[in-house]
Design a protein around this motif. Structure first.
Motif, PDB file in Angstrom:
ATOM      1  N   VAL A 110     -46.341  -7.343  -4.864  1.00 20.91           N
ATOM      2  CA  VAL A 110     -47.107  -8.514  -4.337  1.00 20.91           C
ATOM      3  C   VAL A 110     -46.186  -9.595  -4.049  1.00 20.91           C
ATOM      4  CG1 VAL A 110     -47.635  -9.738  -6.258  1.00 20.91           C
ATOM      5  CG2 VAL A 110     -49.431  -9.780  -4.443  1.00 20.91           C
ATOM      6  N   GLY A 111     -45.031  -9.677  -4.529  1.00 20.74           N
ATOM      7  CA  GLY A 111     -44.144 -10.814  -4.313  1.00 20.74           C
ATOM      8  C   GLY A 111     -43.490 -10.573  -3.078  1.00 20.74           C
ATOM      9  N   ALA A 112     -42.999  -9.277  -2.743  1.00 20.55           N
ATOM     10  CA  ALA A 112     -42.284  -8.832  -1.716  1.00 20.55           C
ATOM     11  C   ALA A 112     -43.146  -8.646  -0.473  1.00 20.55           C
ATOM     12  CB  ALA A 112     -41.665  -7.457  -1.846  1.00 20.55           C
ATOM     13  N   GLN A 113     -43.927  -7.589  -0.534  1.00 20.14           N
ATOM     14  CA  GLN A 113     -44.857  -6.906   0.655  1.00 20.14           C
ATOM     15  C   GLN A 113     -45.783  -7.776   1.040  1.00 20.14           C
ATOM     16  OE1 GLN A 113     -42.267  -4.867   2.070  1.00 20.14           O
ATOM     17  NE2 GLN A 113     -44.181  -4.162   3.020  1.00 20.14           N
ATOM     18  N   GLY A 114     -46.531  -8.217  -0.234  1.00 21.70           N
ATOM     19  CA  GLY A 114     -47.758  -9.277  -0.208  1.00 21.70           C
ATOM     20  C   GLY A 114     -47.329 -10.539   0.432  1.00 21.70           C
ATOM     21  N   THR A 115     -46.169 -11.044   0.310  1.00 20.49           N
ATOM     22  CA  THR A 115     -45.577 -12.297   0.847  1.00 20.49           C
ATOM     23  C   THR A 115     -45.244 -11.785   2.270  1.00 20.49           C
ATOM     24  OG1 THR A 115     -44.684 -13.190  -1.225  1.00 20.49           O
ATOM     25  CG2 THR A 115     -43.913 -14.258   0.849  1.00 20.49           C
ATOM     26  N   GLN A 116     -44.913 -11.021   2.658  1.00 17.28           N
ATOM     27  CA  GLN A 116     -44.526 -10.652   4.077  1.00 17.28           C
ATOM     28  C   GLN A 116     -45.607 -10.448   4.803  1.00 17.28           C
ATOM     29  OE1 GLN A 116     -41.744  -7.638   4.888  1.00 17.28           O
ATOM     30  NE2 GLN A 116     -41.627  -8.132   7.222  1.00 17.28           N
ATOM     31  N   ASN A 117     -46.670 -10.001   4.062  1.00 17.36           N
ATOM     32  CA  ASN A 117     -47.925  -9.548   4.907  1.00 17.36           C
ATOM     33  C   ASN A 117     -48.837 -10.947   5.135  1.00 17.36           C
ATOM     34  OD1 ASN A 117     -47.765  -6.877   5.235  1.00 17.36           O
ATOM     35  ND2 ASN A 117     -48.745  -6.422   3.159  1.00 17.36           N
ATOM     36  N   ALA A 132     -47.151 -19.915  -3.590  1.00 16.88           N
ATOM     37  CA  ALA A 132     -47.335 -20.295  -4.778  1.00 16.88           C
ATOM     38  C   ALA A 132     -46.163 -19.566  -5.597  1.00 16.88           C
ATOM     39  CB  ALA A 132     -48.425 -19.829  -5.610  1.00 16.88           C
ATOM     40  N   SER A 133     -45.014 -20.246  -5.974  1.00 17.82           N
ATOM     41  CA  SER A 133     -43.958 -19.730  -6.827  1.00 17.82           C
ATOM     42  C   SER A 133     -43.995 -20.314  -8.021  1.00 17.82           C
ATOM     43  CB  SER A 133     -42.600 -20.080  -6.139  1.00 17.82           C
ATOM     44  OG  SER A 133     -41.502 -19.769  -6.745  1.00 17.82           O
ATOM     45  N   THR A 134     -42.911 -20.385  -8.916  1.00 16.57           N
ATOM     46  CA  THR A 134     -43.042 -20.552 -10.382  1.00 16.57           C
ATOM     47  C   THR A 134     -41.685 -21.307 -10.750  1.00 16.57           C
ATOM     48  OG1 THR A 134     -43.283 -19.307 -12.312  1.00 16.57           O
ATOM     49  CG2 THR A 134     -42.506 -18.193 -10.466  1.00 16.57           C
ATOM     50  N   ARG A 168     -38.540 -15.187  -6.345  1.00 16.54           N
ATOM     51  CA  ARG A 168     -37.269 -15.639  -5.856  1.00 16.54           C
ATOM     52  C   ARG A 168     -37.088 -14.944  -4.362  1.00 16.54           C
ATOM     53  NH1 ARG A 168     -33.201 -17.673  -9.739  1.00 16.54           N
ATOM     54  NH2 ARG A 168     -31.518 -16.466  -8.377  1.00 16.54           N
ATOM     55  N   TYR A 169     -37.373 -13.671  -4.364  1.00 17.07           N
ATOM     56  CA  TYR A 169     -37.521 -13.101  -3.143  1.00 17.07           C
ATOM     57  C   TYR A 169     -38.573 -13.682  -2.105  1.00 17.07           C
ATOM     58  CZ  TYR A 169     -38.210  -9.599   0.619  1.00 17.07           C
ATOM     59  OH  TYR A 169     -38.413  -8.806   1.829  1.00 17.07           O
ATOM     60  N   ALA A 170     -39.895 -13.989  -2.681  1.00 19.00           N
ATOM     61  CA  ALA A 170     -41.057 -14.612  -1.917  1.00 19.00           C
ATOM     62  C   ALA A 170     -40.319 -15.967  -1.263  1.00 19.00           C
ATOM     63  CB  ALA A 170     -42.176 -14.827  -2.895  1.00 19.00           C
ATOM     64  N   MET A 175     -38.569 -18.809   3.602  1.00 17.34           N
ATOM     65  CA  MET A 175     -37.694 -19.805   4.346  1.00 17.34           C
ATOM     66  C   MET A 175     -37.250 -19.103   5.352  1.00 17.34           C
ATOM     67  SD  MET A 175     -37.594 -22.537   2.910  1.00 17.34           S
ATOM     68  CE  MET A 175     -36.332 -23.463   3.710  1.00 17.34           C
ATOM     69  N   ALA A 176     -37.127 -17.799   5.426  1.00 15.22           N
ATOM     70  CA  ALA A 176     -36.376 -16.726   6.596  1.00 15.22           C
ATOM     71  C   ALA A 176     -37.649 -17.122   7.796  1.00 15.22           C
ATOM     72  CB  ALA A 176     -36.254 -15.494   6.069  1.00 15.22           C
ATOM     73  N   TYR A 177     -38.826 -16.889   7.361  1.00 14.75           N
ATOM     74  CA  TYR A 177     -39.904 -16.965   8.355  1.00 14.75           C
ATOM     75  C   TYR A 177     -40.014 -18.417   8.888  1.00 14.75           C
ATOM     76  CZ  TYR A 177     -42.380 -12.337   8.829  1.00 14.75           C
ATOM     77  OH  TYR A 177     -42.375 -11.078   8.695  1.00 14.75           O
ATOM     78  N   HIS A 178     -39.806 -19.379   8.152  1.00 17.23           N
ATOM     79  CA  HIS A 178     -39.705 -20.711   8.731  1.00 17.23           C
ATOM     80  C   HIS A 178     -38.562 -21.091   9.752  1.00 17.23           C
ATOM     81  CE1 HIS A 178     -39.865 -24.878   9.064  1.00 17.23           C
ATOM     82  NE2 HIS A 178     -38.449 -25.130   8.433  1.00 17.23           N
ATOM     83  N   ARG A 179     -37.354 -20.603   9.239  1.00 14.82           N
ATOM     84  CA  ARG A 179     -36.118 -20.811   9.920  1.00 14.82           C
ATOM     85  C   ARG A 179     -35.977 -19.981  11.137  1.00 14.82           C
ATOM     86  NH1 ARG A 179     -33.318 -20.636   4.379  1.00 14.82           N
ATOM     87  NH2 ARG A 179     -32.971 -22.981   3.769  1.00 14.82           N
ATOM     88  N   SER A 180     -36.572 -18.632  11.254  1.00 14.68           N
ATOM     89  CA  SER A 180     -36.316 -17.978  12.346  1.00 14.68           C
ATOM     90  C   SER A 180     -37.654 -17.614  13.349  1.00 14.68           C
ATOM     91  CB  SER A 180     -35.974 -16.400  11.799  1.00 14.68           C
ATOM     92  OG  SER A 180     -36.922 -15.736  11.019  1.00 14.68           O
TER      93      SER A 180
END
Length: 328
Positions: A110-117, A132-134, A168-170, A175-180
């Protein structure tokens, strides 16, 4: 890094109602966000698979005309096909050590695929994305209190790593989606938050202490009780989230109360509020349990302006009152 100087905004209230999708809407924080936004006149689409959320939290709003619920695991996609969204808010994840250690793979997913979705959906709708990070991204910190510029001291293969590294990955992919790809993103690092609607078996310290005290059981203290936490009442977190939505700032922001308490000091506050003496049972300290946790909130104050946080005494009083009505 120069700290931000944006003017604070008091709430999410706007001239036009928003359409907001919240993953993890049946969770502790997600349900309070749904309540806030509905009260402000917005439309809320809640998404949850109940791996750690509670159906009772969804039932609070199921008759509301501006609330829609989708039962789904966002790690495999977000099946929303409705009108244009204004915000996608990603709060789906087990968040307490007992729950994420019970579901380590699901927590990483959910931190990886859920965030990307969630990011894909926000990008498709031209919507904002709120992560929501931590404070767990700081690990067992070597810098105290912890500013957002601190990179942390995290064990990447420890028992807490499924949660720490997922977040941390999320942050990285957000940030990658924001920048790119130009997605309008926000990232918050949530410090220990408590209040009504937490599961009785949540496993975090205030929930444990309150329910053990109400059952007349000894309070479980791990280690010698000298480790510290900074406790934030749920209303203060929701207010901070609401303000940050209206500030154009994309890097992580700590949301937490800077007042720091040891576990033994927390017990003293609880004893005073409940007007009783509480017994204590000491247990070994869990693996990778941080010894200190306190937010540096200089960036937060600069962005969001002054806030009047609920004191630990008042927050505990409210939490105990609700717990008496809903005992475990």
């Amino acid at each position: 890094m120069t700290e931000p100087t944006q003017q604070p905004v008091p709430s999410t209230a706007t001239s036009d109602p928003l359409r907001i999708l919240i993953t993890g809407s049946a969770g502790f924080i997600g349900s309070h966000l749904a309540e806030r936004f509905l009260n402000e006149g917005h439309t809320v689409i809640g998404v949850d698979n109940y791996i750690s959320g509670q159906r009772s939290n969804t039932e609070l709003f199921q008759e509301h005309p501006r609330f829609t619920f989708i039962e789904a695991d966002v790690s495999y996609g977000i099946p929303y096909e409705g009108e244009k969204l204004d915000w996608v808010m990603h709060f789906a994840s087990p968040a307490s050590p007992p729950h994420y250690q019970q579901f380590p793979v699901e927590t990483l997913m959910v931190g990886a695929q859920g965030t990307q979705n969630g990011l894909k959906l926000a990008h498709a709708h031209g919507a904002g994305f709120f992560l929501a990070s931590t404070s767990e991204v700081y690990g067992d910190p070597l810098v105290h209190p912890q500013p957002e510029t601190y990179w942390g001291n995290v064990n990447p293969i420890g028992v807490r790593s499924c949660y720490d590294e997922a977040k941390r990955y999320a942050e990285a992919i957000t940030m990658a989606y924001h920048r790119s790809r130009g997605v309008n993103t926000r990232i918050i690092r949530i410090f220990n938050t408590y209040g009504p609607r937490m599961r009785p078996d949540d496993g975090r310290v205030i929930t444990n202490f309150v329910h053990q005290a109400l059952r007349g059981e000894p309070l479980t203290v791990y280690g010698d009780g000298s480790q510290t936490r900074s406790f934030q009442y749920i209303d203060d977190l929701v207010e901070g989230i609401s303000r940050l939505m209206m500030v154009m700032y994309h890097e992580p922001v700590n949301l937490g109360n800077p007042d720091e308490f040891t576990m033994l000091e927390l017990i003293q506050v609880l004893e005073k509020g409940m007007d009783t003496n509480l017994n204590v049972r000491f247990e070994p300290l869990p693996g990778d349990d941080p010894k200190q946790r306190q937010p540096n909130i200089e960036r937060t104050r600069s962005l969001l302006g002054p806030m009047q946080p609920v004191s630990l005494e008042n927050g505990l009083e409210r939490t105990v009152q609700i717990a008496r009505l809903n005992p475990s």
